[in-house]
Design a protein around this motif. Structure first.
Motif, PDB file in Angstrom:
ATOM      1  N   PRO A 336      82.788  25.312  68.322  1.00  0.00           N
ATOM      2  CA  PRO A 336      83.389  26.650  67.345  1.00  0.00           C
ATOM      3  C   PRO A 336      84.500  26.197  67.486  1.00  0.00           C
ATOM      4  O   PRO A 336      85.725  25.760  68.172  1.00  0.00           O
ATOM      5  CB  PRO A 336      83.169  27.182  68.684  1.00  0.00           C
ATOM      6  N   LEU A 337      85.739  26.263  65.705  1.00  0.00           N
ATOM      7  CA  LEU A 337      86.993  26.391  65.742  1.00  0.00           C
ATOM      8  C   LEU A 337      87.490  27.811  65.898  1.00  0.00           C
ATOM      9  O   LEU A 337      88.392  27.877  66.056  1.00  0.00           O
ATOM     10  CB  LEU A 337      86.921  25.472  64.270  1.00  0.00           C
ATOM     11  N   HIS A 338      87.269  28.629  64.686  1.00  0.00           N
ATOM     12  CA  HIS A 338      88.064  29.276  64.462  1.00  0.00           C
ATOM     13  C   HIS A 338      86.935  30.957  63.766  1.00  0.00           C
ATOM     14  O   HIS A 338      85.401  31.038  63.959  1.00  0.00           O
ATOM     15  CB  HIS A 338      88.138  29.119  63.029  1.00  0.00           C
ATOM     16  N   THR A 339      87.086  32.240  64.431  1.00  0.00           N
ATOM     17  CA  THR A 339      86.855  33.405  64.548  1.00  0.00           C
ATOM     18  C   THR A 339      86.852  34.604  63.067  1.00  0.00           C
ATOM     19  O   THR A 339      88.345  34.851  63.091  1.00  0.00           O
ATOM     20  CB  THR A 339      86.351  34.285  65.429  1.00  0.00           C
ATOM     21  N   THR A 340      86.043  35.062  62.714  1.00  0.00           N
ATOM     22  CA  THR A 340      86.572  35.805  61.743  1.00  0.00           C
ATOM     23  C   THR A 340      85.232  37.275  61.503  1.00  0.00           C
ATOM     24  O   THR A 340      84.577  36.727  62.534  1.00  0.00           O
ATOM     25  CB  THR A 340      86.741  36.198  59.834  1.00  0.00           C
ATOM     26  N   PHE A 341      85.807  38.595  60.920  1.00  0.00           N
ATOM     27  CA  PHE A 341      85.138  39.451  61.797  1.00  0.00           C
ATOM     28  C   PHE A 341      84.761  40.072  60.276  1.00  0.00           C
ATOM     29  O   PHE A 341      85.031  39.962  59.601  1.00  0.00           O
ATOM     30  CB  PHE A 341      85.893  40.786  62.180  1.00  0.00           C
ATOM     31  N   ASP A 342      83.768  41.137  60.324  1.00  0.00           N
ATOM     32  CA  ASP A 342      82.614  42.235  59.373  1.00  0.00           C
ATOM     33  C   ASP A 342      83.742  44.022  59.515  1.00  0.00           C
ATOM     34  O   ASP A 342      83.137  44.449  58.506  1.00  0.00           O
ATOM     35  CB  ASP A 342      81.671  42.449  58.891  1.00  0.00           C
TER      36      ASP A 342
END
Ligand code: RUQ
Ligand code: CUA
Ligand code: CA
Length: 609
Positions: A336-342
């Motif tokens: 896992p490297l990066h996280t984004t959101f909706d």
């Protein structure tokens, strides 16, 4: 079995195969038409979003229209670009800033848009240069870089983030640890600093020391904390040394407290910047232990949590941004490297090793519900960053997500051993993610941020406002300013240069002050001078000043490099260089061209600034 029944069986099989084909093909076609329709923007119509992709080792920013995935523009930042007339000539202040701060190239990783009230305001975009520890600011009214600064006391300017909600500072992280006192003879462990840069002046206000290194950055939505991942808490000096611990950390810095302490003089000033030592400034730095060599760090749109992506651990760590306590550590997949959101409570994490985007529900993970994983989609291949529209702001749009993949392998026609980078656009408006399109780019986008076209497009200027140094139409001149110096104050408009010829002498230095006096967007003129290492582009309204040596005796045609009109090819003029010993009197070009006056020789301020 008789022939008839054999035939019947064969027919039945053929029928089934045909039926299966139709169904398979049909659903594939449906998925394809869905995707095609989603990304189709008819000629003449505009995209819904601008996406700003960092250009990696291209040293620039790529601007892509979403959903069409069309590359609209490249904004050169750390590299001069003749095609845009950017930083190619002396007299362009940005060229000097580049030279003074490290060189004419860069490695851009993270674009960060200015925010007001937690949403993008369309004023600026900041971008880092990892290799030369620099931060640049791009004005979004002109789509041009206007300031480049060096960040002192750190090496490897990696993660950057604007401090939400009102862009109080830009946070810049030092990835490569240095001897703490800057002395190579010091055996003490290497450390690094997080720098806080003032957005308008681009001054580094203060820095906070972190034991270890500092990778990616984000900030809480209330401006209280900056969060940075630390993957070398071990303070190892080689790869083996950096992967000793099971847990490294997220470094949380209390921004108002750090600013207060710095203002009270509690920092140690080095290279003009106060550095706050955590031991002398209790409460400024909190290290939150997270597994193992974490990479991305992302604050949820509601500001409740910050999520660190585990990289060498298959988990994400969810931290409460108020208590700084870990509230969940869900397993999401490999790398896992990066996280984004909706904005609907879901997180999307990039999985480098699995080549997947995983969608998971944050509250379910926090409550320990087993069904927190919502969906997975394959990407091609080895995804690094991912970003949803508005995912880093307080108001995600929840419609599109961009996967920025590190390797394209077999996705495009082979173009040599070096393949283009592959970006993929994914529809995240429903429960299941849907792959829409892929597009190649030059090397190498790391991260992206989006802004609504309806917000930014009206702010974009039509022409550069003429600066103090602009040459006005009718005020052109050729002035001998010294025994061996000539200044040519020139204008350009479809489809002529004024003056269209002038004479100088071998041994002269020729200063061109050039203004494009067009008042209409898109009417760019070039100015190239053969055998003089000179090729400039001038957007409408821009003034550029450039100095060249007259060179060998001869006739040199300056010409327009941008196809601007039906008379574009005729848009050229002559610089006539007389031999040193020539006794021919150089005529007054004004009399010949019937031009009325001159403009005073004010110093240049460069490109349309
Ligand atoms: S890093 S693949 Cu330069 Cu943004 Cu994470
Ligand atoms: Cu001006 Cu072509
Ligand atoms: Ca480590």
């Amino acid at each position: 079995m008789n022939r008839k029944s054999t035939l019947l069986i064969l027919l039945a099989i053929a029928g089934t195969v045909a039926f299966m084909r139709t169904v398979g093909c049909g659903s594939a076609r449906t998925a394809r038409s869905f995707a095609a329709e989603k990304v189709y923007v008819p000629p003449g119509e505009h995209d819904k979003y601008y996406a700003f992709l960092s250009g990696g080792q291209s040293g620039s920013v790529f601007v892509v229209g979403i959903p069409s995935c069309r590359l609209i523009r490249e904004i050169p930042v750390f590299e001069p670009r003749a095609a845009y007339g950017y930083a190619v000539h002396e007299g362009d202040p940005r060229r000097q800033q580049l030279i003074d701060t490290g060189g004419l190239w860069g490695d851009t990783h993270h674009p960060a848009l200015s925010e007001t009230n937690g949403v993008y305001d369309g004023r600026y975009l900041w971008i880092n240069d990892l290799s030369n520890a620099r931060l640049a600011r791009v004005r979004l009214d002109y789509f041009e870089a206007d300031r480049i600064v060096k960040i002192p006391n750190l090496q490897g300017a990696h993660g950057i983030a604007v401090v939400s909600p009102d862009t109080k500072y830009i946070v810049v992280n030092g990835e490569f640890e240095q001897p703490t006192d800057g002395m190579v003879t010091n055996p003490a462990p290497y450390t690094s600093v997080v720098a806080f840069v003032e957005p308008d002046t681009m001054e580094v206000k203060f820095e906070v020391r972190v034991p270890g290194n500092i990778d990616i950055a984000d900030t809480s939505k209330d401006g209280r904390y900056s969060f940075s991942t630390v993957y070398n808490l071990e303070q190892g000096k080689d790869m083996g040394g950096m992967i000793q611990f099971d847990r490294d950390a997220v470094a949380a810095i209390d921004i108002p407290l750090a600013a207060k302490n710095a203002a009270e003089g509690r920092g140690h000033v080095r290279n003009g910047v106060p550095i706050l030592e955590p031991a002398e400034n209790p409460g400024v730095l909190t290290l939150i232990p997270v597994p193992k060599n974490p990479h991305g760090v992302n604050v949820t749109p509601d500001g409740k949590y910050v999520i660190a992506s585990g990289k060498l651990s298959p988990t994400c760590t969810v931290i409460d941004t108020h208590t700084l306590k870990i509230v969940a550590e869900p397993e999401v997949g490999l790398g896992p490297l990066h996280t984004t959101f909706d904005g609907r409570g879901n997180a999307y994490t990039s999985l480098f090793l699995d080549s997947q985007v995983v969608k998971w529900n944050i509250e379910k993970a926090v409550k320990g519900a087993p069904d927190y994983i919502v969906d997975r989609i394959n990407v091609h291949y080895n995804i690094g960053h991912l970003q949803a529209v508005g995912g880093a702001s307080m108001k995600p749009a929840g419609d599109y997500l961009l996967a920025l993949n590190k390797l394209s392998k077999d996705q495009y026609l082979p173009v040599g051993p070096d393949m283009p980078e592959d970006q993929e656009l994914i529809d995240i408006s429903g429960e299941k993610m849907k792959m829409l399109a892929s597009f190649p780019t030059p090397p190498e986008p790391h991260d992206a941020e989006f802004i609504a076209a309806s917000l930014l497009a009206p702010k974009v200027k039509q022409v550069f406002e003429p600066g103090r140094d602009a040459v006005a139409a009718g005020r052109e001149s050729v002035v001998r300013t010294g025994p061996h110096a000539v200044t040519v104050n020139m204008t350009m408009i479809r489809s002529a240069y004024t003056p269209d010829h002038f004479e100088v002498k071998e041994g002269d230095t020729v200063t061109f002050r050039l203004t494009n006096v067009e008042t209409m967007r898109d009417m760019i003129h070039g100015f190239a001078l053969p055998d003089h290492d000179l090729n400039l582009a001038l957007p409408p309204g821009a003034t550029k000043t450039v100095v060249v040596a007259a060179g060998k005796p001869g006739v040199y045609w300056y010409y327009c490099t941008n196809f601007c009109s039906a008379l574009h090819l005729e848009m050229r003029g002559r610089m006539i260089v007389q031999p040193k010993d020539s006794t021919v009197a150089i005529p007054d070009w004004k009399a010949a061209q019937n031009v009325q006056g001159t403009v005073p020789g004010v110093p240049s301020t460069g490109a349309g600034q």
